[in-house]
Design a protein around this motif. Structure first.
Motif, PDB file in Angstrom:
ATOM      1  N   THR A 192       0.839  -1.201   0.000  1.00 40.25           N
ATOM      2  CA  THR A 192       0.000   0.000   0.000  1.00 40.25           C
ATOM      3  C   THR A 192       0.873   1.250   0.000  1.00 40.25           C
ATOM      4  O   THR A 192       2.043   1.212   0.389  1.00 40.25           O
ATOM      5  CB  THR A 192      -0.937   0.028   1.216  1.00 40.25           C
ATOM      6  N   GLU A 193       0.275   2.356  -0.414  1.00 43.72           N
ATOM      7  CA  GLU A 193       0.970   3.636  -0.508  1.00 43.72           C
ATOM      8  C   GLU A 193       0.142   4.703   0.198  1.00 43.72           C
ATOM      9  O   GLU A 193      -1.013   4.927  -0.160  1.00 43.72           O
ATOM     10  CB  GLU A 193       1.169   4.017  -1.981  1.00 43.72           C
ATOM     11  N   ASP A 194       0.748   5.362   1.172  1.00 42.70           N
ATOM     12  CA  ASP A 194       0.021   6.359   1.953  1.00 42.70           C
ATOM     13  C   ASP A 194       0.107   7.731   1.282  1.00 42.70           C
ATOM     14  O   ASP A 194       0.850   8.615   1.703  1.00 42.70           O
ATOM     15  CB  ASP A 194       0.552   6.416   3.381  1.00 42.70           C
ATOM     16  N   GLN A 195      -0.648   7.870   0.212  1.00 44.54           N
ATOM     17  CA  GLN A 195      -0.805   9.133  -0.493  1.00 44.54           C
ATOM     18  C   GLN A 195      -2.283   9.333  -0.772  1.00 44.54           C
ATOM     19  O   GLN A 195      -3.053   8.357  -0.857  1.00 44.54           O
ATOM     20  CB  GLN A 195      -0.033   9.121  -1.820  1.00 44.54           C
ATOM     21  N   LEU A 196      -2.696  10.579  -0.946  1.00 45.36           N
ATOM     22  CA  LEU A 196      -4.101  10.854  -1.194  1.00 45.36           C
ATOM     23  C   LEU A 196      -4.576  10.231  -2.504  1.00 45.36           C
ATOM     24  O   LEU A 196      -5.761   9.930  -2.656  1.00 45.36           O
ATOM     25  CB  LEU A 196      -4.350  12.364  -1.200  1.00 45.36           C
ATOM     26  N   GLU A 197      -3.676  10.043  -3.462  1.00 43.78           N
ATOM     27  CA  GLU A 197      -3.987   9.348  -4.705  1.00 43.78           C
ATOM     28  C   GLU A 197      -2.936   8.267  -4.917  1.00 43.78           C
ATOM     29  O   GLU A 197      -2.221   8.238  -5.921  1.00 43.78           O
ATOM     30  CB  GLU A 197      -4.038  10.322  -5.885  1.00 43.78           C
ATOM     31  N   GLY A 198      -2.852   7.371  -3.950  1.00 43.74           N
ATOM     32  CA  GLY A 198      -1.830   6.341  -3.977  1.00 43.74           C
ATOM     33  C   GLY A 198      -2.254   5.114  -4.751  1.00 43.74           C
ATOM     34  O   GLY A 198      -3.431   4.913  -5.067  1.00 43.74           O
ATOM     35  N   GLY A 199      -1.276   4.270  -5.045  1.00 48.14           N
ATOM     36  CA  GLY A 199      -1.556   3.033  -5.747  1.00 48.14           C
ATOM     37  C   GLY A 199      -1.574   1.835  -4.809  1.00 48.14           C
ATOM     38  O   GLY A 199      -1.159   1.915  -3.656  1.00 48.14           O
ATOM     39  N   PHE A 200      -2.094   0.734  -5.335  1.00 50.63           N
ATOM     40  CA  PHE A 200      -1.990  -0.562  -4.661  1.00 50.63           C
ATOM     41  C   PHE A 200      -1.102  -1.410  -5.559  1.00 50.63           C
ATOM     42  O   PHE A 200      -1.450  -1.685  -6.711  1.00 50.63           O
ATOM     43  CB  PHE A 200      -3.364  -1.196  -4.486  1.00 50.63           C
ATOM     44  N   TYR A 201       0.066  -1.798  -5.040  1.00 53.95           N
ATOM     45  CA  TYR A 201       1.101  -2.405  -5.851  1.00 53.95           C
ATOM     46  C   TYR A 201       1.291  -3.882  -5.507  1.00 53.95           C
ATOM     47  O   TYR A 201       0.865  -4.355  -4.457  1.00 53.95           O
ATOM     48  CB  TYR A 201       2.438  -1.697  -5.608  1.00 53.95           C
ATOM     49  N   ARG A 202       1.988  -4.579  -6.410  1.00 50.15           N
ATOM     50  CA  ARG A 202       2.506  -5.899  -6.073  1.00 50.15           C
ATOM     51  C   ARG A 202       3.922  -6.017  -6.637  1.00 50.15           C
ATOM     52  O   ARG A 202       4.221  -5.511  -7.721  1.00 50.15           O
ATOM     53  CB  ARG A 202       1.604  -7.017  -6.606  1.00 50.15           C
ATOM     54  N   PHE A 203       4.767  -6.680  -5.861  1.00 53.52           N
ATOM     55  CA  PHE A 203       6.145  -6.917  -6.266  1.00 53.52           C
ATOM     56  C   PHE A 203       6.299  -8.387  -6.610  1.00 53.52           C
ATOM     57  O   PHE A 203       5.918  -9.265  -5.823  1.00 53.52           O
ATOM     58  CB  PHE A 203       7.109  -6.538  -5.141  1.00 53.52           C
ATOM     59  N   ILE A 204       6.835  -8.674  -7.794  1.00 55.09           N
ATOM     60  CA  ILE A 204       7.012 -10.037  -8.268  1.00 55.09           C
ATOM     61  C   ILE A 204       8.514 -10.295  -8.388  1.00 55.09           C
ATOM     62  O   ILE A 204       9.162  -9.841  -9.335  1.00 55.09           O
ATOM     63  CB  ILE A 204       6.321 -10.242  -9.619  1.00 55.09           C
ATOM     64  N   PRO A 205       9.107 -11.010  -7.434  1.00 56.32           N
ATOM     65  CA  PRO A 205      10.556 -11.255  -7.489  1.00 56.32           C
ATOM     66  C   PRO A 205      10.945 -12.090  -8.709  1.00 56.32           C
ATOM     67  O   PRO A 205      10.165 -12.934  -9.177  1.00 56.32           O
ATOM     68  CB  PRO A 205      10.834 -12.027  -6.183  1.00 56.32           C
ATOM     69  N   ASP A 206      12.155 -11.865  -9.186  1.00 52.64           N
ATOM     70  CA  ASP A 206      12.662 -12.674 -10.297  1.00 52.64           C
ATOM     71  C   ASP A 206      12.864 -14.119  -9.868  1.00 52.64           C
ATOM     72  O   ASP A 206      12.657 -15.040 -10.674  1.00 52.64           O
ATOM     73  CB  ASP A 206      13.987 -12.089 -10.807  1.00 52.64           C
ATOM     74  N   ALA A 207      13.298 -14.318  -8.625  1.00 56.03           N
ATOM     75  CA  ALA A 207      13.549 -15.669  -8.118  1.00 56.03           C
ATOM     76  C   ALA A 207      13.038 -15.733  -6.685  1.00 56.03           C
ATOM     77  O   ALA A 207      13.708 -15.303  -5.752  1.00 56.03           O
ATOM     78  CB  ALA A 207      15.038 -15.998  -8.181  1.00 56.03           C
ATOM     79  N   TRP A 208      11.830 -16.247  -6.520  1.00 57.35           N
ATOM     80  CA  TRP A 208      11.197 -16.338  -5.199  1.00 57.35           C
ATOM     81  C   TRP A 208      12.034 -17.224  -4.266  1.00 57.35           C
ATOM     82  O   TRP A 208      12.490 -18.282  -4.671  1.00 57.35           O
ATOM     83  CB  TRP A 208       9.801 -16.924  -5.370  1.00 57.35           C
ATOM     84  N   PRO A 209      12.278 -16.793  -3.013  1.00 57.46           N
ATOM     85  CA  PRO A 209      11.803 -15.575  -2.363  1.00 57.46           C
ATOM     86  C   PRO A 209      12.870 -14.484  -2.255  1.00 57.46           C
ATOM     87  O   PRO A 209      12.855 -13.673  -1.313  1.00 57.46           O
ATOM     88  CB  PRO A 209      11.444 -16.089  -0.975  1.00 57.46           C
ATOM     89  N   ASN A 210      13.797 -14.444  -3.182  1.00 54.74           N
ATOM     90  CA  ASN A 210      14.842 -13.419  -3.181  1.00 54.74           C
ATOM     91  C   ASN A 210      14.240 -12.079  -3.609  1.00 54.74           C
ATOM     92  O   ASN A 210      13.712 -11.959  -4.719  1.00 54.74           O
ATOM     93  CB  ASN A 210      15.960 -13.838  -4.134  1.00 54.74           C
ATOM     94  N   LEU A 211      14.343 -11.086  -2.752  1.00 53.98           N
ATOM     95  CA  LEU A 211      13.698  -9.788  -3.002  1.00 53.98           C
ATOM     96  C   LEU A 211      14.657  -8.751  -3.590  1.00 53.98           C
ATOM     97  O   LEU A 211      14.332  -7.572  -3.655  1.00 53.98           O
ATOM     98  CB  LEU A 211      13.099  -9.247  -1.701  1.00 53.98           C
ATOM     99  N   SER A 212      15.810  -9.197  -4.045  1.00 49.71           N
ATOM    100  CA  SER A 212      16.808  -8.245  -4.536  1.00 49.71           C
ATOM    101  C   SER A 212      16.495  -7.736  -5.932  1.00 49.71           C
ATOM    102  O   SER A 212      16.993  -6.679  -6.327  1.00 49.71           O
ATOM    103  CB  SER A 212      18.199  -8.876  -4.509  1.00 49.71           C
ATOM    104  N   SER A 213      15.667  -8.470  -6.672  1.00 47.60           N
ATOM    105  CA  SER A 213      15.309  -8.006  -8.015  1.00 47.60           C
ATOM    106  C   SER A 213      13.925  -8.523  -8.363  1.00 47.60           C
ATOM    107  O   SER A 213      13.439  -9.510  -7.809  1.00 47.60           O
ATOM    108  CB  SER A 213      16.332  -8.483  -9.053  1.00 47.60           C
ATOM    109  N   GLY A 214      13.301  -7.845  -9.299  1.00 46.73           N
ATOM    110  CA  GLY A 214      11.949  -8.221  -9.700  1.00 46.73           C
ATOM    111  C   GLY A 214      11.258  -7.042 -10.337  1.00 46.73           C
ATOM    112  O   GLY A 214      11.885  -6.020 -10.646  1.00 46.73           O
ATOM    113  N   ARG A 215       9.954  -7.163 -10.533  1.00 47.58           N
ATOM    114  CA  ARG A 215       9.210  -6.061 -11.141  1.00 47.58           C
ATOM    115  C   ARG A 215       8.076  -5.622 -10.224  1.00 47.58           C
ATOM    116  O   ARG A 215       7.540  -6.417  -9.445  1.00 47.58           O
ATOM    117  CB  ARG A 215       8.673  -6.450 -12.515  1.00 47.58           C
TER     118      ARG A 215
END
Length: 391
Positions: A192-215
């Motif tokens: 989640t993003e705490d802005q008045l017009e914020g987005g709801f995002y998802r992060f998709i790691p390149d190699a689960w569950p390594n969070l160092s890279s992804g989209r």
């Protein structure tokens, strides 16, 4: 901090998927309404200033500026979101500190390690020197993701045991992070993003569950959509330089101040403070529903005033903390009942209830009064509630 002053509350919508189980089918067809709590009425406040139902008891486990009992560790100010992790026969509770660098203060994450009988074994820091650590999320691989709620804030992956150094995860995007929740089935992390017009995002790691890279992707739908299918589109520049992430994708659905976030059984619940709503994202069907809407409550101001952090018990009950209001935490049952579970009394009027989370066995609930009795950002009190929780 800037979100204070909104009128915020919730009513649960009628979807079985929204609460992750067939037991919800048909229960909320008319929308959740105030009703008798499964725990009964609140009793007069105890010695800690906490009103609770019969059979429950509170204790203070941390006061800002004071040592945690039995340790040399000084509990920080502005305690916010937290989580619990199993530790042999005991458990570890971690909590963010929402101290802002703009006031010459440093945030981070603190931990208290409990023995199996609930006594405190140790307390220590697992992250320090960051900025306005508000919410976050626990991972199935036993790390705590701590989010900075500042423009171009980042996510830090921390070790609740304090053995490994915290690692910043810029690939998860640099924006005003609030909370995140891990979906191990689809191998994504919602944010989640705490802005008045914020987005709801998802992060998709390149190699689960390594969070160092992804989209990073953002949810897209018409702004007036409250129930129906949605799509996801990639954020071209998750680092938000020079264009911030929420302005990069045409068709992004704008959410009015994203707050708490929690995933279970194919559903991600997240709250938006500015319009008093709690949403459910059905991950299996990629659809959105409006689970709570304060404007739809028959009583105004509504019983649940100020939706913020959210968690879920094994029973399916949701626990929602109030940012202000009359300093309550409310329970929402699978049968569509909204009722107070606890209330802080006394000099907590300038504070907020933060960070509800359960111990691994579901018998203890942790939460904080973020600014304690003084209302100062350097204050704060963290509580434990023990009792016959529905599991």
């Amino acid at each position: 901090m800037e979100r204070r002053g909104f009128l915020r509350a919730a009513v649960v919508g009628a979807t079985a998927a929204a609460f992750g189980g067939a037991s919800w089918h048909g229960a909320l067809a008319a929308g959740a309404q105030p009703g008798p709590s499964p725990y009964g009425d609140l009793l007069p406040a105890d010695a800690n200033g906490v009103m609770l139902p019969k059979g429950f008891a509170s204790r203070v486990i941390g006061r800002a500026g004071q040592k945690v009992a039995g340790t040399d560790y000084v509990w920080p100010g502005a305690p916010d979101a937290g989580a619990c992790f199993r530790d042999g026969g005991g458990w570890i509770y971690v909590a963010n500190s929402e101290l802002p660098k703009s006031q010459g203060l440093l945030g981070g994450v603190s931990a208290i390690r409990f023995r199996g009988d609930g006594s405190v074994a140790d307390a220590y820091s697992v992250l320090h020197g960051t900025d306005t650590n508000c919410a976050g999320g626990a991972t199935p691989w036993n790390t705590w993701l701590s989010c900075e709620e500042v423009p171009r804030g980042q996510v830090y992956e921390t070790d609740p045991w304090g053995r490994k150094k915290a690692v910043v995860r810029p690939a998860m995007g640099t924006f005003m992070h609030e909370a995140c929740a891990v979906d191990p089935e689809r191998e994504v992390i919602y944010m989640t993003e705490d802005q008045l017009e914020g987005g709801f995002y998802r992060f998709i790691p390149d190699a689960w569950p390594n969070l160092s890279s992804g989209r990073v992707e953002v949810l897209c739908a018409p702004d007036d959509l409250t129930c129906g299918p949605v799509t996801w589109k990639p954020v071209p520049d998750p680092f938000g330089d020079p264009v911030e992430t929420r302005f990069q994708v045409p068709g992004m659905k704008k959410f009015f101040g994203g707050e708490g976030c929690f995933y279970a059984n194919g559903t991600c619940w997240f709250t938006t403070a500015g319009d008093s709503r709690v949403w459910t994202y059905d991950a299996r069907n990629s659809s959105l529903d409006l689970a709570y809407n304060g404007a739809d409550q028959p009583q105004q101001p509504p019983l649940l005033f100020g939706v913020d952090n959210i968690t879920r018990a094994g029973s399916g009950d949701l626990y929602v903390a109030e940012d202000g209001g009359n300093m309550e935490m409310c329970v929402i049952t699978p049968k569509g009942v909204v009722a107070p579970f606890l209330r802080l009394v006394g000099q907590h009027a300038s504070s907020e209830v933060t960070g509800p989370t359960f111990s691994p066995d579901g018998t203890r609930l942790y939460f904080s009064s973020q600014r304690g009795l003084s209302g100062a950002v350097t204050d704060g009190i963290t509580f434990e509630v023990k009792g016959p929780f529905r599991r």
